[in-house]
Design a protein around this motif. Structure first.
Motif, PDB file in Angstrom:
ATOM      1  N   PHE A  91     -52.111  95.449 -35.058  1.00 44.21           N
ATOM      2  CA  PHE A  91     -50.935  97.020 -34.377  1.00 44.21           C
ATOM      3  C   PHE A  91     -51.031  97.457 -35.979  1.00 44.21           C
ATOM      4  O   PHE A  91     -51.755  97.182 -36.709  1.00 44.21           O
ATOM      5  CB  PHE A  91     -49.385  96.599 -34.687  1.00 44.21           C
ATOM      6  N   VAL A  92     -51.260  98.829 -35.304  1.00 41.19           N
ATOM      7  CA  VAL A  92     -52.037  99.503 -36.597  1.00 41.19           C
ATOM      8  C   VAL A  92     -50.603 100.943 -36.898  1.00 41.19           C
ATOM      9  O   VAL A  92     -50.627 101.388 -35.481  1.00 41.19           O
ATOM     10  CB  VAL A  92     -53.925  99.857 -36.251  1.00 41.19           C
ATOM     11  N   MET A  93     -50.502 101.077 -37.423  1.00 39.40           N
ATOM     12  CA  MET A  93     -49.638 102.293 -38.044  1.00 39.40           C
ATOM     13  C   MET A  93     -50.669 103.871 -37.241  1.00 39.40           C
ATOM     14  O   MET A  93     -51.794 103.697 -37.490  1.00 39.40           O
ATOM     15  CB  MET A  93     -49.706 103.347 -39.261  1.00 39.40           C
ATOM     16  N   PRO A  94     -49.904 104.724 -36.411  1.00 35.69           N
ATOM     17  CA  PRO A  94     -50.187 105.253 -35.197  1.00 35.69           C
ATOM     18  C   PRO A  94     -51.180 106.120 -36.264  1.00 35.69           C
ATOM     19  O   PRO A  94     -51.950 106.663 -35.468  1.00 35.69           O
ATOM     20  CB  PRO A  94     -48.800 106.087 -35.083  1.00 35.69           C
ATOM     21  N   GLU A  95     -50.531 107.212 -37.080  1.00 29.72           N
ATOM     22  CA  GLU A  95     -51.099 108.191 -38.311  1.00 29.72           C
ATOM     23  C   GLU A  95     -52.663 107.683 -38.196  1.00 29.72           C
ATOM     24  O   GLU A  95     -53.215 108.239 -39.168  1.00 29.72           O
ATOM     25  CB  GLU A  95     -50.083 108.335 -39.034  1.00 29.72           C
ATOM     26  N   GLN A  96     -52.749 105.982 -38.860  1.00 30.88           N
ATOM     27  CA  GLN A  96     -53.432 105.384 -38.806  1.00 30.88           C
ATOM     28  C   GLN A  96     -54.876 105.248 -37.922  1.00 30.88           C
ATOM     29  O   GLN A  96     -55.872 104.591 -38.561  1.00 30.88           O
ATOM     30  CB  GLN A  96     -53.212 103.939 -39.896  1.00 30.88           C
ATOM     31  N   ARG A  97     -54.317 105.704 -36.998  1.00 31.54           N
ATOM     32  CA  ARG A  97     -55.515 104.620 -35.383  1.00 31.54           C
ATOM     33  C   ARG A  97     -56.977 105.744 -35.227  1.00 31.54           C
ATOM     34  O   ARG A  97     -56.630 106.538 -36.139  1.00 31.54           O
ATOM     35  CB  ARG A  97     -54.659 104.913 -34.104  1.00 31.54           C
ATOM     36  N   GLY A  98     -57.609 105.096 -34.570  1.00 36.12           N
ATOM     37  CA  GLY A  98     -59.045 105.689 -34.697  1.00 36.12           C
ATOM     38  C   GLY A  98     -59.972 105.389 -35.573  1.00 36.12           C
ATOM     39  O   GLY A  98     -60.843 106.439 -35.661  1.00 36.12           O
ATOM     40  N   GLN A  99     -59.488 104.890 -37.274  1.00 39.96           N
ATOM     41  CA  GLN A  99     -60.557 104.776 -37.627  1.00 39.96           C
ATOM     42  C   GLN A  99     -61.161 103.640 -38.517  1.00 39.96           C
ATOM     43  O   GLN A  99     -62.087 103.374 -39.563  1.00 39.96           O
ATOM     44  CB  GLN A  99     -59.567 105.127 -39.635  1.00 39.96           C
ATOM     45  N   GLY A 100     -61.352 102.693 -37.304  1.00 42.48           N
ATOM     46  CA  GLY A 100     -61.415 101.325 -37.293  1.00 42.48           C
ATOM     47  C   GLY A 100     -60.638 100.158 -38.110  1.00 42.48           C
ATOM     48  O   GLY A 100     -61.081  98.890 -38.020  1.00 42.48           O
ATOM     49  N   ILE A 101     -59.916 100.378 -38.389  1.00 39.57           N
ATOM     50  CA  ILE A 101     -58.059  99.488 -38.945  1.00 39.57           C
ATOM     51  C   ILE A 101     -58.272  97.949 -38.161  1.00 39.57           C
ATOM     52  O   ILE A 101     -58.670  97.571 -38.487  1.00 39.57           O
ATOM     53  CB  ILE A 101     -57.871 100.204 -39.305  1.00 39.57           C
ATOM     54  N   GLY A 102     -58.025  98.607 -36.675  1.00 39.90           N
ATOM     55  CA  GLY A 102     -57.824  97.496 -35.815  1.00 39.90           C
ATOM     56  C   GLY A 102     -58.944  96.876 -35.355  1.00 39.90           C
ATOM     57  O   GLY A 102     -59.238  95.678 -35.526  1.00 39.90           O
ATOM     58  N   SER A 103     -60.426  97.412 -35.104  1.00 37.79           N
ATOM     59  CA  SER A 103     -61.072  96.353 -35.074  1.00 37.79           C
ATOM     60  C   SER A 103     -61.742  95.900 -36.344  1.00 37.79           C
ATOM     61  O   SER A 103     -62.313  94.704 -36.404  1.00 37.79           O
ATOM     62  CB  SER A 103     -62.571  97.502 -34.974  1.00 37.79           C
ATOM     63  N   ALA A 104     -61.351  96.099 -37.668  1.00 39.59           N
ATOM     64  CA  ALA A 104     -61.910  95.182 -38.939  1.00 39.59           C
ATOM     65  C   ALA A 104     -60.721  93.632 -39.186  1.00 39.59           C
ATOM     66  O   ALA A 104     -60.854  93.616 -38.959  1.00 39.59           O
ATOM     67  CB  ALA A 104     -61.541  96.105 -40.089  1.00 39.59           C
ATOM     68  N   LEU A 105     -59.480  94.631 -38.699  1.00 44.27           N
ATOM     69  CA  LEU A 105     -58.397  93.534 -38.429  1.00 44.27           C
ATOM     70  C   LEU A 105     -59.096  92.053 -37.321  1.00 44.27           C
ATOM     71  O   LEU A 105     -59.135  91.229 -37.325  1.00 44.27           O
ATOM     72  CB  LEU A 105     -57.352  94.002 -38.185  1.00 44.27           C
ATOM     73  N   VAL A 106     -59.628  92.939 -36.282  1.00 39.77           N
ATOM     74  CA  VAL A 106     -59.151  91.894 -35.116  1.00 39.77           C
ATOM     75  C   VAL A 106     -61.212  90.494 -35.636  1.00 39.77           C
ATOM     76  O   VAL A 106     -61.224  89.789 -35.433  1.00 39.77           O
ATOM     77  CB  VAL A 106     -59.857  92.654 -33.619  1.00 39.77           C
ATOM     78  N   GLU A 107     -62.101  91.619 -35.923  1.00 44.51           N
ATOM     79  CA  GLU A 107     -62.899  90.924 -36.490  1.00 44.51           C
ATOM     80  C   GLU A 107     -62.619  90.492 -37.077  1.00 44.51           C
ATOM     81  O   GLU A 107     -63.437  88.667 -37.792  1.00 44.51           O
ATOM     82  CB  GLU A 107     -64.245  91.748 -37.230  1.00 44.51           C
TER      83      GLU A 107
END
Length: 150
Positions: A91-107
């Motif tokens: 989960f990434v806060m909605p206002e922070q999505r689209g910046q690669g945060i979720g991908s970095a977390l999954v990696e």
């Protein structure tokens, strides 16, 4: 952005993110504080099997998370230490999505599982996130089957 492994001091923020992601599914939960206490108790008994990774921007507040569940597999001759991993609760806060945060977390979660010797890393994804996981190297598998409840 800074990705790190969560620790027990992060429980309140992890609970807040889980609450934001899922509280509409279970209206019986009274408050995020009550849930944080429950999460702390749950995680205290599962820290060896469930590892959380968190994302922070410039502030100390957590803006994203990804959990990895580590599952010991039945030993085989010549392979007595087998492990599988499952990515959960990304989960990434909605206002922070689209910046690669979720991908970095999954990696980070996937690499952690691989370092520990996991033979495979799986994820049960919602439909809209499938392309994200595919970009990260996840593939659909005809061998991974699920049995519906009931």
């Amino acid at each position: 952005m800074r990705i790190s492994q969560a620790n027990p001091d992060d429980v309140a923020d992890l609970a807040r993110l889980l609450w934001l992601d899922t509280h509409h599914e279970d209206p019986a939960e009274r408050s995020v504080d009550d849930f944080a206490a429950q999460l702390a108790q749950w995680w205290a008994t599962r820290q060896d099997s469930h590892v959380a990774f968190v994302a922070r921007l410039l502030q100390p507040e957590i803006v994203g998370m990804a959990w990895v569940a580590l599952v010991p597999r039945v030993p085989r001759p010549g392979a007595t230490s087998r492990l599988s991993a499952d990515i959960q609760s990304v989960f990434v806060m909605p206002e922070q999505r689209g910046q690669g945060i979720g991908s970095a977390l999954v990696e980070a979660a996937s690499e952690h599982a691989t370092r520990l010797g996991s033979l495979r890393v799986t994820v049960h994804s919602g439909r809209t996130a499938v392309p994200v996981y595919e970009r990260l190297g996840f593939e659909s598998s005809r061998q991974l089957l699920k049995r519906p409840p009931g």
